[in-house]
Motif scaffolding. Structure first.
Motif, PDB file in Angstrom:
ATOM      1  N   GLU A   6      -3.846   7.676 -26.889  1.00  0.00           N
ATOM      2  CA  GLU A   6      -4.516   8.268 -25.949  1.00  0.00           C
ATOM      3  C   GLU A   6      -5.068   7.017 -24.894  1.00  0.00           C
ATOM      4  N   GLU A   7      -5.493   5.908 -25.780  1.00  0.00           N
ATOM      5  CA  GLU A   7      -6.194   4.824 -24.767  1.00  0.00           C
ATOM      6  C   GLU A   7      -5.133   4.217 -23.934  1.00  0.00           C
ATOM      7  N   LEU A   8      -3.854   3.868 -24.239  1.00  0.00           N
ATOM      8  CA  LEU A   8      -2.834   3.516 -23.829  1.00  0.00           C
ATOM      9  C   LEU A   8      -2.460   4.313 -22.545  1.00  0.00           C
ATOM     10  N   LEU A   9      -2.433   5.740 -22.550  1.00  0.00           N
ATOM     11  CA  LEU A   9      -2.253   6.420 -21.701  1.00  0.00           C
ATOM     12  C   LEU A   9      -3.289   6.525 -20.719  1.00  0.00           C
ATOM     13  N   ARG A  10      -4.660   6.503 -21.118  1.00  0.00           N
ATOM     14  CA  ARG A  10      -5.609   6.383 -20.135  1.00  0.00           C
ATOM     15  C   ARG A  10      -5.634   5.222 -19.243  1.00  0.00           C
ATOM     16  N   TYR A  11      -5.280   4.144 -19.961  1.00  0.00           N
ATOM     17  CA  TYR A  11      -5.178   2.775 -19.172  1.00  0.00           C
ATOM     18  C   TYR A  11      -4.048   2.736 -18.025  1.00  0.00           C
ATOM     19  N   LEU A  12      -2.871   3.400 -18.365  1.00  0.00           N
ATOM     20  CA  LEU A  12      -1.762   3.606 -17.402  1.00  0.00           C
ATOM     21  C   LEU A  12      -2.192   4.292 -16.579  1.00  0.00           C
ATOM     22  N   VAL A  13      -2.686   5.509 -16.607  1.00  0.00           N
ATOM     23  CA  VAL A  13      -3.182   6.345 -15.548  1.00  0.00           C
ATOM     24  C   VAL A  13      -4.182   5.640 -14.645  1.00  0.00           C
ATOM     25  N   THR A  14      -5.015   5.066 -15.176  1.00  0.00           N
ATOM     26  CA  THR A  14      -6.013   4.259 -14.581  1.00  0.00           C
ATOM     27  C   THR A  14      -5.491   3.157 -13.410  1.00  0.00           C
ATOM     28  N   ARG A  15      -4.563   2.558 -14.370  1.00  0.00           N
ATOM     29  CA  ARG A  15      -3.904   1.396 -13.358  1.00  0.00           C
ATOM     30  C   ARG A  15      -3.310   1.897 -12.138  1.00  0.00           C
ATOM     31  N   SER A  16      -2.490   2.847 -12.480  1.00  0.00           N
ATOM     32  CA  SER A  16      -1.791   3.636 -11.484  1.00  0.00           C
ATOM     33  C   SER A  16      -2.604   3.971 -10.294  1.00  0.00           C
ATOM     34  N   ILE A  17      -3.630   4.567 -10.619  1.00  0.00           N
ATOM     35  CA  ILE A  17      -4.460   5.087  -9.669  1.00  0.00           C
ATOM     36  C   ILE A  17      -5.254   3.758  -8.744  1.00  0.00           C
ATOM     37  N   HIS A  18      -5.597   2.959  -9.591  1.00  0.00           N
ATOM     38  CA  HIS A  18      -6.045   1.631  -8.932  1.00  0.00           C
ATOM     39  C   HIS A  18      -5.282   1.111  -8.002  1.00  0.00           C
ATOM     40  N   HIS A  19      -3.808   0.993  -8.492  1.00  0.00           N
ATOM     41  CA  HIS A  19      -2.770   0.296  -7.644  1.00  0.00           C
ATOM     42  C   HIS A  19      -2.805   0.997  -6.326  1.00  0.00           C
ATOM     43  N   MET A  20      -2.625   2.402  -6.642  1.00  0.00           N
ATOM     44  CA  MET A  20      -2.513   3.510  -5.343  1.00  0.00           C
ATOM     45  C   MET A  20      -3.506   3.050  -4.510  1.00  0.00           C
ATOM     46  N   VAL A  21      -4.862   3.225  -4.763  1.00  0.00           N
ATOM     47  CA  VAL A  21      -5.886   3.142  -3.929  1.00  0.00           C
ATOM     48  C   VAL A  21      -5.929   1.878  -3.186  1.00  0.00           C
ATOM     49  N   ARG A  22      -5.815   0.761  -3.967  1.00  0.00           N
ATOM     50  CA  ARG A  22      -5.752  -0.438  -3.336  1.00  0.00           C
ATOM     51  C   ARG A  22      -4.496  -0.488  -2.359  1.00  0.00           C
ATOM     52  N   THR A  23      -3.477  -0.292  -2.502  1.00  0.00           N
ATOM     53  CA  THR A  23      -2.213  -0.038  -1.655  1.00  0.00           C
ATOM     54  C   THR A  23      -2.764   0.707  -0.359  1.00  0.00           C
ATOM     55  N   GLN A  24      -3.471   1.827  -0.650  1.00  0.00           N
ATOM     56  CA  GLN A  24      -3.847   2.665   0.623  1.00  0.00           C
ATOM     57  C   GLN A  24      -4.811   2.061   1.484  1.00  0.00           C
ATOM     58  N   GLU A  25      -5.698   1.223   0.651  1.00  0.00           N
ATOM     59  CA  GLU A  25      -6.898   0.572   1.407  1.00  0.00           C
ATOM     60  C   GLU A  25      -6.133  -0.324   2.217  1.00  0.00           C
ATOM     61  N   LEU A  26      -5.231  -1.004   1.768  1.00  0.00           N
ATOM     62  CA  LEU A  26      -4.483  -2.104   2.703  1.00  0.00           C
ATOM     63  C   LEU A  26      -3.569  -1.355   3.785  1.00  0.00           C
ATOM     64  N   ILE A  27      -2.940  -0.313   3.594  1.00  0.00           N
ATOM     65  CA  ILE A  27      -2.296   0.165   4.525  1.00  0.00           C
ATOM     66  C   ILE A  27      -3.380   0.859   5.566  1.00  0.00           C
ATOM     67  N   ARG A  28      -4.443   1.257   5.135  1.00  0.00           N
ATOM     68  CA  ARG A  28      -5.552   1.801   6.134  1.00  0.00           C
ATOM     69  C   ARG A  28      -5.782   0.682   7.006  1.00  0.00           C
ATOM     70  N   HIS A  29      -6.236  -0.521   6.570  1.00  0.00           N
ATOM     71  CA  HIS A  29      -6.610  -1.468   7.122  1.00  0.00           C
ATOM     72  C   HIS A  29      -5.643  -2.148   8.222  1.00  0.00           C
ATOM     73  N   SER A  30      -4.283  -1.986   7.920  1.00  0.00           N
ATOM     74  CA  SER A  30      -3.291  -2.233   8.711  1.00  0.00           C
ATOM     75  C   SER A  30      -3.149  -1.460   9.918  1.00  0.00           C
ATOM     76  N   GLU A  31      -3.426  -0.164   9.781  1.00  0.00           N
ATOM     77  CA  GLU A  31      -3.118   0.990  10.649  1.00  0.00           C
ATOM     78  C   GLU A  31      -4.433   0.776  11.721  1.00  0.00           C
ATOM     79  N   GLU A  32      -5.914   0.382  11.193  1.00  0.00           N
ATOM     80  CA  GLU A  32      -6.917  -0.046  12.016  1.00  0.00           C
ATOM     81  C   GLU A  32      -6.740  -1.139  12.787  1.00  0.00           C
ATOM     82  N   LEU A  33      -5.984  -2.240  12.541  1.00  0.00           N
ATOM     83  CA  LEU A  33      -5.640  -3.474  13.057  1.00  0.00           C
ATOM     84  C   LEU A  33      -4.577  -3.100  14.272  1.00  0.00           C
ATOM     85  N   GLU A  34      -3.566  -2.126  13.949  1.00  0.00           N
ATOM     86  CA  GLU A  34      -2.716  -2.006  15.000  1.00  0.00           C
ATOM     87  C   GLU A  34      -3.335  -1.193  16.367  1.00  0.00           C
ATOM     88  N   HIS A  35      -4.572  -0.529  16.011  1.00  0.00           N
ATOM     89  CA  HIS A  35      -5.091  -0.049  17.255  1.00  0.00           C
ATOM     90  C   HIS A  35      -5.774  -1.042  18.145  1.00  0.00           C
TER      91      HIS A  35
END
Length: 720
Positions: free
Chosen positions: A506-535
């Motif tokens: 269970e702990e490994l599964l929680r860790y994998l889910v957590t890391r995936s969400i963290h990666h997704m959030v950070r990637t989305q933050e980078l993408i949003r930042h890029s979109e803001e700069l494009e304006h």
């Protein structure tokens, strides 16, 4: 119990082997009475490491009005807490029936194992029967009641027998194997060799101590006896099986459930102590057969049917006993329980001593046949368990790799919905806060649900989530609730129902889910930042171009180790392969794998595992330093090094440089089978790319070399 499906809240710091054993019997007993459970999995309260405080916000989400009782693992949850702190933590549940487990707490009905009987029997055995006089004691967490009681009994029995104990022989292991290992290493480093027995306050520390002694040329039990407390699986399977004190954890779980059910019916509750029991094995230097506990004989054959069948076959009735015995063993799914069936046979052998000589011979033969069946059953169980664990690890590793490849929430949710049933989960739910940050959000959105529980897309107040949504549809299920967070940033909760005999982590599964969400959030933050700069492109072109370059670089970098990721490697290898096809020069590849990395995570924790991977990545980067050389994380604990214009001999030298650089780090690995430090296994391949050949051939050959290195002895370099 007015609710259609009454529910008990379980508060625990972890889902490890000890907790699983407790929860299994607790939940089975509650389920038989029509009561489900919601298990809130945080960490130890008041832990000195600040990162654990983030996970403990899960306890603040518990709504007392949603439960009809509370079960709390006071022994582990309160390792770093005073009685006053624990009572303050339980204050919100003061109007509910509350049962504690393992640690007595004023005002809370508690089920405990009696340390005194088992610990006293252990010390009497060591002193009186084994003749030990020069002791070392390895303490648990300072101030922990269990550790203190075990130490007090240890000292009292020594005093009763006139055995002098040297205070510099009292070490602190903090109930934690790496700490116990360090304490024992320092003890031996200081030149201490005047001892013949090490008594540890738990088995995990005892196993670590046995490893240190072996490294220093001291054999257990020939040179030094080692004993523990708890009777965990790692002690049973140690090279010298561990003498210990068995806490009747399963029985305690059943007692706690019955207590809680009575209290939920309005009946008064009272503390219960279940006696612990000495289990004698090889590690204490035992030279006599242990006394067979009468409880084993009565509990395993309460009606005497097995013994009656045993006597019938002795008296000439063919197949009266062995088929019945084998059928009985098939119902047992625990190696510890099977060990007790061996005790049952020993008890019968004492009874058979009064039989005529010819029947004694028959009894001996029949007993050996029955013992062989027990051994075969143990081997099958252990093999099935090992294979099941390996299969789950492979499945979870595949799921983690698949989840980590998604940069959008939609893609990640789709992957989870597909992957989680493939590892046996039928009931699960993911809820994320409306805002991520250092404090949990006020509102949550159900992003993913299965098994007819919850409604995807539903937004509600965070205080209404648990256990409300889980119980709303009326299903009587035993849910686990895990916090999703990274460092001090809260994301939400992952909820699951563990299938019977799941065997997953269970702990490994929680860790994998957590890391995936963290990666997704950070990637989305980078993408949003890029979109803001494009304006702002017209007025800040230079700034936008620089940001885009950084964004592209970030997407090609592994978020954990900060070396290139798999995507960057695949692209670079293809381009370099084509260049070498044109030039006719050799291209080399090194595949690297961290030896026994899962065991490292199990022993040291995933935070230490992450830091280890970062250190390994930097070591590779230092060793492969030419401008064209490339280091990338291939997946999990595997890394790959691309060496343009490099022959096999040149690649070997780089691999040896990598090995030396990693060795210089001296990263301690308490669970490695080849070294006390972190090591790498490597496969090396160099070839001249020919027209029509594929770059994957080079990867495959290097991977074959890695496989040979791991298969031979690990910490090895194989050049193909």
């Amino acid at each position: 119990m007015d609710h259609q499906h009454p529910n008990v809240a379980i508060l625990t710091d972890w889902i490890g082997p000890f907790q699983k054993t407790v929860l299994k019997t607790l939940q089975e007993t509650l389920h038989a009475a029509g009561v489900s459970t919601t298990t809130y999995v945080g960490r130890e309260l008041h832990h000195p490491h600040p990162v654990y405080a983030t996970s403990n916000h899960i306890y603040q989400m518990v709504q007392p009005q949603g439960h009809q009782g509370v079960f709390v693992l006071t022994s582990t949850l309160g390792n770093h807490s005073t009685d006053e702190e624990l009572r303050a933590f339980l204050q919100p549940f003061r109007h509910l029936p509350v049962v504690g487990f393992g640690r007595a707490l004023p005002g809370v009905v508690t089920v405990q194992a009696s340390n005194s009987r088992g610990m006293q029997d252990l010390m009497e055995h060591l002193i009186v029967l084994q003749g030990h006089r020069k002791f070392v004691f390895m303490q648990g967490v300072e101030g922990n009641p269990d550790s203190s009681e075990r130490e007090n009994i240890f000292r009292a029995v020594l005093q009763d027998h006139g055995v002098v104990f040297r205070e510099d022989h009292c070490l602190n292991g903090d109930f934690y194997p790496p700490t116990a290992r360090h304490a024992m290493l320092q003890f031996l480093k200081d030149g201490q060799r005047d001892f013949d027995c090490v008594v540890c306050a738990n088995d995990d520390m005892a196993v670590a101590v046995m490893g240190v002694l072996q490294e220093h040329g001291l054999q257990v039990p020939q040179d030094v006896a080692v004993v523990g407390f708890d009777d965990v699986e790692s002690g049973q399977s140690a090279p010298s099986p561990l003498t210990t004190v068995r806490q009747p954890v399963a029985e305690m779980g059943r007692v706690a459930a019955r207590l809680l059910l009575d209290m939920m019916q309005g009946l008064p509750g009272a503390d219960v102590q279940v006696p612990s029991r000495l289990v004698i094995r090889e590690s204490c230097g035992n030279r006599t057969l242990p006394e067979i506990p009468l409880e084993d004989l009565q509990e395993l054959d309460p009606q005497g049917e097995l013994f009656a069948a045993f006597l019938q076959q002795l008296n000439g009735i063919q197949n009266a006993f062995l088929p019945f015995w084998k059928q009985t063993l098939q119902t047992v799914d625990s190696a510890v329980q099977l060990e007790r069936f061996q005790n049952l046979l020993l008890g019968w052998s004492e009874t058979s001593a009064c039989l005529p000589a010819d029947q004694q011979q028959k009894a001996l033969k029949l007993g050996l046949q029955a013992s062989q069946l027990v051994s075969e059953r143990i081997v099958r169980l252990e093999t099935r368990q090992t294979v099941g664990q390996l299969r789950q690890v492979r499945h979870l590793s595949h799921v983690g790799t698949s989840m980590g490849a998604h940069d959008t929430l939609e893609g990640l949710l789709s992957e989870l919905k597909h992957s989680l049933p493939s590892i046996g989960l039928q009931h699960f739910m993911l809820a994320l806060y409306d805002q991520f940050g250092r404090q949990p959000g006020n509102r949550v959105k159900v992003q993913l649900s299965s098994g007819g529980v919850g409604q995807e897309g539903e937004v509600l107040e965070a205080c209404d989530l648990l256990p409300g949504v889980l119980l709303r549809d009326g299903a009587s299920l035993n849910w686990q609730v895990h916090p999703i967070y990274v460092n001090d940033e809260h994301y939400g909760c992952f909820m699951m129902v563990e299938p019977p005999d799941w065997g997953g982590d269970e702990e490994l599964l929680r860790y994998l889910v957590t890391r995936s969400i963290h990666h997704m959030v950070r990637t989305q933050e980078l993408i949003r930042h890029s979109e803001e700069l494009e304006h702002l492109v017209q007025e800040r072109t230079c700034q936008l171009e620089e940001a885009n370059r950084e964004l592209r670089k970030s997407l090609l970098m592994d978020g954990l180790t900060r070396v290139y990721n798999r995507t960057a490697f695949d692209d670079y290898l293809q381009r370099t392969w084509k260049e070498h096809q044109r030039s006719g020069q050799s291209l080399a590849l090194i595949m690297c794998d961290v030896d026994f990395f899962k065991k490292y995570n199990d022993a040291c924790g995933h935070l230490a595992g992450d830091q280890c991977l970062r250190s390994i990545a930097q070591a590779l980067f230092q060793a492969a330093y030419r401008p064209g050389d490339m280091v990338a994380r291939y997946g999990g604990e595997e890394f790959v090094v691309v060496l343009p214009e490099t022959t096999a001999e040149g690649a070997r030298r780089v691999a040896e440089r990598i090995q030396a650089t990693v060795a210089a780090l001296k990263l301690s690995h308490p669970a490695s089978e080849v070294s006390e430090h972190i090591t790498l296994s490597m496969g090396v391949k160099s070839q001249v790319p020919r027209p029509g050949e594929d770059a994957l051939q080079l990867v495959h050959q290097a991977d074959q070399g890695l496989y040979q290195s791991k298969r031979q002895q690990r910490n090895h370099i194989t050049v193909l």
